[in-house]
Every structure is written in C-alpha cells, then in structure tokens.
Design a protein around this motif. Sequence first.
Motif, PDB file in Angstrom:
ATOM      1  N   THR A   1       0.836  -1.204   0.000  1.00 44.31           N
ATOM      2  CA  THR A   1       0.000   0.000   0.000  1.00 44.31           C
ATOM      3  C   THR A   1       0.867   1.249   0.000  1.00 44.31           C
ATOM      4  O   THR A   1       0.554   2.240  -0.680  1.00 44.31           O
ATOM      5  N   VAL A   2       1.963   1.208   0.761  1.00 50.85           N
ATOM      6  CA  VAL A   2       2.916   2.321   0.766  1.00 50.85           C
ATOM      7  C   VAL A   2       3.476   2.545  -0.638  1.00 50.85           C
ATOM      8  O   VAL A   2       3.563   3.691  -1.108  1.00 50.85           O
ATOM      9  N   TYR A   3       3.821   1.460  -1.304  1.00 51.26           N
ATOM     10  CA  TYR A   3       4.313   1.578  -2.688  1.00 51.26           C
ATOM     11  C   TYR A   3       3.244   2.188  -3.594  1.00 51.26           C
ATOM     12  O   TYR A   3       3.541   3.056  -4.433  1.00 51.26           O
ATOM     13  N   GLY A   4       2.000   1.754  -3.416  1.00 51.10           N
ATOM     14  CA  GLY A   4       0.912   2.296  -4.224  1.00 51.10           C
ATOM     15  C   GLY A   4       0.728   3.789  -4.009  1.00 51.10           C
ATOM     16  O   GLY A   4       0.510   4.552  -4.965  1.00 51.10           O
TER      17      GLY A   4
ATOM     18  N   ASN B   1       8.822   9.716   1.560  1.00 50.37           N
ATOM     19  CA  ASN B   1       8.174  11.032   1.465  1.00 50.37           C
ATOM     20  C   ASN B   1       6.776  11.022   2.077  1.00 50.37           C
ATOM     21  O   ASN B   1       6.138   9.967   2.201  1.00 50.37           O
ATOM     22  N   LEU B   2       6.319  12.205   2.442  1.00 53.71           N
ATOM     23  CA  LEU B   2       4.942  12.354   2.907  1.00 53.71           C
ATOM     24  C   LEU B   2       3.983  12.294   1.713  1.00 53.71           C
ATOM     25  O   LEU B   2       4.348  12.740   0.630  1.00 53.71           O
ATOM     26  N   PRO B   3       2.788  11.735   1.872  1.00 59.57           N
ATOM     27  CA  PRO B   3       2.174  11.253   3.112  1.00 59.57           C
ATOM     28  C   PRO B   3       2.462   9.789   3.432  1.00 59.57           C
ATOM     29  O   PRO B   3       2.148   9.308   4.517  1.00 59.57           O
ATOM     30  N   GLU B   4       3.072   9.052   2.483  1.00 58.20           N
ATOM     31  CA  GLU B   4       3.257   7.610   2.688  1.00 58.20           C
ATOM     32  C   GLU B   4       4.249   7.288   3.796  1.00 58.20           C
ATOM     33  O   GLU B   4       4.255   6.174   4.337  1.00 58.20           O
TER      34      GLU B   4
END
Length: 261
Positions: free
Chosen positions: A21-24, A67-70
């Motif tokens: 999900t972070v990658y997405g 980086n934000l937001p991930e």
Amino acid sequence: MSVWLLLPLLNSILSIAGTWTVYGLARANDHVCPLSNWVYNRTCSVQVLVKCCAIENMPFVSTSGMNLPENSLYSAVLNSVSVLFAAVCIFRHAQILDRKVDDATLSKGAMIVGFFGSAGGFIAGNCNPSVLMVLHYFGATLCFVSGCIYCIIQTALTFRAPITGKECLLVPLRGLLTSLQVVVSISYLIFFVHPDLTKQHIGVICEWILATNFYVFIMSFTFEFYYITSSVLLILISRPDDEKIAILSEQRGTDMSTFDK
C-alpha cells in the motif's frame, strides 16, 4: 480453534498489505518509478521529471516510504509489524519448549535472532533514509540478515520438533521459502551495489521479493499456532521465583511440578 493462529496471520497480512500500500501511495504521488520501469537516468531536469526516472526514484521499499504522506503509513506499518513479529518469536519459542525441550537452545537462538530482526525493522521504519541514511541502512541490513537466519533455524526446528503432524508438507514448503530467501538475499547484495542502473533495478525487485517471501514464511506458523495450548501459556506467564521465566532460559525438565514449588 486456537485464536493464537491469528497472530502470525495478522503479522504477515499487515506487513505484505501495508508495504505494498505504501508503494501504491508513492506511485500515486509520483515519488517513485514503477517496478516495471527499466530505464533510469543519473539525473532528470525539471521539465521532463514526469517522464524521467532518476536513480533517487528507484522503488526500493524504503524509498517508497521516504516522502509524505506515505512516510507516516510506512513507519506505522513497520512499528506494528516489528512488535507482532517479536510476539511471534516468543510464542514460537515457548511452544518448542513445551513440546521438545531438547531443542531449547536452538529455539532460543532463533528467538534472539528474531529479536534482532524486529529491532532492525523498528530502526528502519523510524529512521528516514533521506535524513538518517546510515541508521536506516543499518536497521534494514539487520532486518534482512536476521530474517534470513531465522528462516534457516525455523526450518530446521520444523523438522526436529514436529508439532502439527503436517510436517511432511511444512518442511518442504519452508525449505523452499528459505532457499528462495537465501538465494535472493545474495542476489540483492550483489545487485544493490552494482554501478549499472539496470542491475540496481534487479536489486529493487529482489528487495520486494525478500520482504514478501519472509512474511509468507511467517504466515506458515499459522499451522503451529493453531495447536497452542494452556501449557504453552503457562510457560509464558511462569513466575520468576519458580523457574526464572522459562521463555528466556532453558527449561530444566518437562515435569510441570517445576512450576509449583
């Protein structure tokens, strides 16, 4: 059915779903290039940034959460996964002590290695590589190396200390997953430091395979955790003046009267 089987299951699902999900999110915000991309440039001008993939945009697991937001989700996932994995290590060790005390030393070694891996994941998740690069890579290295060793030891314990009666399936499965973890770890190390950008991208793919494969391995503990009984919990909650907390010391015997002094 023992509810404890949810522990390795939750640990694995949270890790795999969370990191992807972070990658997405990173892809949606154009913070990293897609894994399908094989063309990189050393630098990209501002005018062509959208169509250009630079070396700093390689989609490593850590770069995806830089980086934000991930970044917030990345830290939350790794912190949660680290705590759950430490719990899995403790319960797995207690179960081995309960079933086969002869393998207590090997099991304790696996638990300690698992703790190192858990600490590495916590460090990597809380040290942004753009700010604390050395600490981040130290944590990531500790996490991957410990994870590889943990898989090897647990595969040996699956063979030496059968619990489920399904070891004829679990031993080959974990042997396959462990072999993949070792081979990909070596490949990852080779390609990660390679000067050619295409080879480095192979390292990126290796990293994602390692992160996913390890938690598929942990998910397989669902079979053993189904059989966690009250005697395992007794080992976990034993009083220090009775047996010095059996979970962190070798059990002196299998007679349960040891706990009733």
